[in-house]
Design an enzyme around this catalytic site. Structure first.
Site, PDB file in Angstrom:
ATOM      1  N   THR A  15       0.868  -1.377   0.058  1.00  0.00           N
ATOM      2  CA  THR A  15       0.171   0.018   0.022  1.00  0.00           C
ATOM      3  C   THR A  15       0.770   0.926   0.096  1.00  0.00           C
ATOM      4  O   THR A  15       0.507   2.253  -0.461  1.00  0.00           O
ATOM      5  CB  THR A  15      -0.708   0.097   1.030  1.00  0.00           C
ATOM      6  OG1 THR A  15      -1.811  -1.118   1.135  1.00  0.00           O
ATOM      7  CG2 THR A  15      -1.706   1.368   1.390  1.00  0.00           C
ATOM      8  N   TYR A  29      -7.558   0.489  -3.729  1.00  0.00           N
ATOM      9  CA  TYR A  29      -6.612   1.173  -4.493  1.00  0.00           C
ATOM     10  C   TYR A  29      -5.710  -0.166  -5.127  1.00  0.00           C
ATOM     11  O   TYR A  29      -5.994  -1.457  -4.782  1.00  0.00           O
ATOM     12  CB  TYR A  29      -5.703   1.925  -3.627  1.00  0.00           C
ATOM     13  CG  TYR A  29      -5.107   1.117  -2.534  1.00  0.00           C
ATOM     14  CD1 TYR A  29      -4.076   0.229  -2.270  1.00  0.00           C
ATOM     15  CD2 TYR A  29      -6.008   1.021  -1.323  1.00  0.00           C
ATOM     16  CE1 TYR A  29      -3.805  -0.596  -1.116  1.00  0.00           C
ATOM     17  CE2 TYR A  29      -5.437   0.175   0.091  1.00  0.00           C
ATOM     18  CZ  TYR A  29      -4.430  -0.637  -0.189  1.00  0.00           C
ATOM     19  OH  TYR A  29      -4.140  -1.195   0.871  1.00  0.00           O
ATOM     20  N   THR A  95       1.742  -4.298   4.340  1.00  0.00           N
ATOM     21  CA  THR A  95       1.348  -4.684   5.796  1.00  0.00           C
ATOM     22  C   THR A  95       0.873  -6.178   5.980  1.00  0.00           C
ATOM     23  O   THR A  95       1.066  -6.546   6.936  1.00  0.00           O
ATOM     24  CB  THR A  95       0.546  -3.607   6.346  1.00  0.00           C
ATOM     25  OG1 THR A  95      -0.776  -3.644   5.840  1.00  0.00           O
ATOM     26  CG2 THR A  95       1.215  -2.230   6.452  1.00  0.00           C
ATOM     27  N   ASP A  96       0.298  -6.690   4.920  1.00  0.00           N
ATOM     28  CA  ASP A  96      -0.530  -7.894   5.160  1.00  0.00           C
ATOM     29  C   ASP A  96       0.521  -8.932   5.891  1.00  0.00           C
ATOM     30  O   ASP A  96       0.109  -9.788   6.555  1.00  0.00           O
ATOM     31  CB  ASP A  96      -1.326  -8.150   4.039  1.00  0.00           C
ATOM     32  CG  ASP A  96      -2.525  -7.525   3.805  1.00  0.00           C
ATOM     33  OD1 ASP A  96      -2.849  -6.506   4.708  1.00  0.00           O
ATOM     34  OD2 ASP A  96      -3.019  -7.592   2.520  1.00  0.00           O
ATOM     35  N   LYS A 168       0.319  -7.810  12.871  1.00  0.00           N
ATOM     36  CA  LYS A 168      -0.730  -6.673  12.401  1.00  0.00           C
ATOM     37  C   LYS A 168      -2.129  -7.101  13.181  1.00  0.00           C
ATOM     38  O   LYS A 168      -2.498  -8.188  13.246  1.00  0.00           O
ATOM     39  CB  LYS A 168      -1.014  -6.811  10.997  1.00  0.00           C
ATOM     40  CG  LYS A 168      -1.992  -5.821  10.633  1.00  0.00           C
ATOM     41  CD  LYS A 168      -1.813  -5.815   8.649  1.00  0.00           C
ATOM     42  CE  LYS A 168      -2.942  -4.973   8.298  1.00  0.00           C
ATOM     43  NZ  LYS A 168      -3.014  -4.848   7.089  1.00  0.00           N
ATOM     44  N   GLU A 291       5.382 -31.161  30.307  1.00  0.00           N
ATOM     45  CA  GLU A 291       6.359 -32.048  29.887  1.00  0.00           C
ATOM     46  C   GLU A 291       5.864 -33.310  29.807  1.00  0.00           C
ATOM     47  O   GLU A 291       6.255 -34.116  28.815  1.00  0.00           O
ATOM     48  CB  GLU A 291       7.558 -32.197  30.986  1.00  0.00           C
ATOM     49  CG  GLU A 291       8.666 -31.050  30.552  1.00  0.00           C
ATOM     50  CD  GLU A 291       9.802 -31.211  31.685  1.00  0.00           C
ATOM     51  OE1 GLU A 291       9.896 -32.384  32.190  1.00  0.00           O
ATOM     52  OE2 GLU A 291      10.327 -30.279  32.380  1.00  0.00           O
TER      53      GLU A 291
HETATM   54  N1  ASP Z   1      -2.669  -5.602   0.800  1.00  0.00           N
HETATM   55  C1  ASP Z   1      -1.665  -4.602   1.018  1.00  0.00           C
HETATM   56  C2  ASP Z   1      -0.431  -5.192   1.123  1.00  0.00           C
HETATM   57  O1  ASP Z   1      -0.006  -6.011   1.962  1.00  0.00           O
HETATM   58  C3  ASP Z   1      -2.103  -3.916   2.525  1.00  0.00           C
HETATM   59  C4  ASP Z   1      -0.918  -3.039   2.947  1.00  0.00           C
HETATM   60  O2  ASP Z   1       0.313  -2.768   2.416  1.00  0.00           O
HETATM   61  O3  ASP Z   1      -1.312  -2.382   3.737  1.00  0.00           O
HETATM   62  O4  ASP Z   1       0.357  -5.153   0.335  1.00  0.00           O
END
Ligand code: ASP
Length: 331
Positions: A15, A29, A95-96, A168, A291
């Site tokens: 992103t 996007y 971020t994923d 996340k 254990e």
């Molecule tokens: N779908 C995106 C990714 O992981 C989400 C992000 O970057 O926040 O590339």
């Protein structure tokens, strides 16, 4: 005057490099559109923080990240880290799956130099996009000598988190990343970096795990199976084994709570030489198995690792051994 550090940026997409049709759009996007040069250019005055160089490894949405790209990335990071003219490395990433890539690099790149991953929750075209500040602060951390020996770090939204603890936790908020239980390793306020934890070099030996990927072209297959009410009665375990899984991670509902209908099958799986790691879907805490239980069923406790990170450690462990006792020691 302090020498200006040299920071190398490796861009992989996400992103942070995403473009939307409307400046108000934060979903819908296209990730992975801007190049590393465009990312650097989008942050005013970044060259005042460090001398910058950049390379584009790929430009993808991180949902499509692959283990073969991890192997390339780890080699590129290692090559950059070996250069005398590089003091720190920043990786831009979606971020994923950012936490998984961060943990993989933590286990496979041997260097004291700071390695910092960053991303963004809003595309580059959004009003108040968070990417430029995240890049700024990542370069700031990568350029700072105090970040040396702290392993792989994730810098987002003014916080620094360690690769082994970060996850996340929110799909919309700018504070999308947290380290449940332990809290952030540090925070950034303008030109100040406040470390809240010891450096990894000072902490337990588990943090010093290293697996060489020199001769690897792929990672052993490990499948995660998720626990829930009415969940798997063996279908997915069977499918995983048929598909050639060399190890399994079971994301239990609590601390090691494997349902009775699955326990025998998982025990047989472990006894047949396919290690079974028990993690939790809880999102926090440390999975510990007694254990006595471990001796009977051969299961390996994931400890503080969430299922997706336990999978990575099991994959790398399997490149060395499939002895359950040896693998348990690595967790
Ligand atoms: N779908 C995106 C990714 O992981 C989400 C992000 O970057 O926040 O590339």
């Amino acid at each position: 005057m302090k020498r200006k550090a040299n920071v190398h940026i490796i861009a992989t997409g996400g992103t942070i490099a995403g473009r939307a049709d409307s400046a108000a759009a934060t979903v819908g996007y296209k990730a992975g559109e801007l190049t590393v040069e465009q990312l650097i250019a989008s942050v005013p005055g970044l060259d005042k923080l460090a001398n910058l160089s950049g390379e584009q490894l790929c430009n993808i949405d991180s949902k499509d990240m692959q283990e073969t790209i991890w192997l390339q990335l780890a080699r590129r990071v290692e090559t950059a880290a070996e250069r005398n003219d590089v003091d720190g490395i920043v990786i831009t990433h979606g971020t994923d799956t950012l936490e998984e890539t961060a943990y993989f690099l933590k286990l496979t790149v041997k260097t004291d130099k700071p390695i910092v991953l960053t991303g963004a929750m809003r595309p580059a075209t959004a009003i108040s996009a968070d990417g430029p500040m995240n890049i700024w602060q990542s370069v700031q951390v990568a350029a700072d000598a105090s970040a040396k020996g702290r392993g792989v770090l994730v810098v987002m939204n003014g916080q620094i988190n360690g690769a082994e603890t970060v996850t996340k936790v929110n799909v919309n908020a700018l504070e999308a990343f947290q380290s449940p239980g332990s809290g952030p390793a540090g925070v950034i306020v303008d030109e100040n970096i406040f470390w809240l934890t010891q450096s990894i070099a000072d902490v337990v030996s588990a943090n010093k795990l290293y697996f060489s990927i020199k001769n690897l072209t792929q990672l052993p297959k490990v499948i995660i199976i998720y626990g829930y009410v009415g969940g798997d009665d063996g279908l997915f375990v069977k499918a995983a084994l048929q598909d050639g899984a060399r190890g399994l991670v079971y994301a239990a509902c609590g601390n090691g709570s494997v349902p009775e209908k699955l326990a025998d099958m998982l025990e047989e799986t472990s006894a047949s030489g396919v290690p079974v790691v028990i993690a939790t879907r809880c999102g926090g805490g440390i999975v510990v198995l007694s254990e006595k239980m471990t001796a009977i069923n051969g299961f390996i406790a994931s400890g503080p690792l969430n299922p997706q990170k336990a999978k990575i450690l099991l994959q790398l462990a399997l490149t060395k051994t499939n002895n359950v006792k040896e693998i348990q020691k690595l967790f």
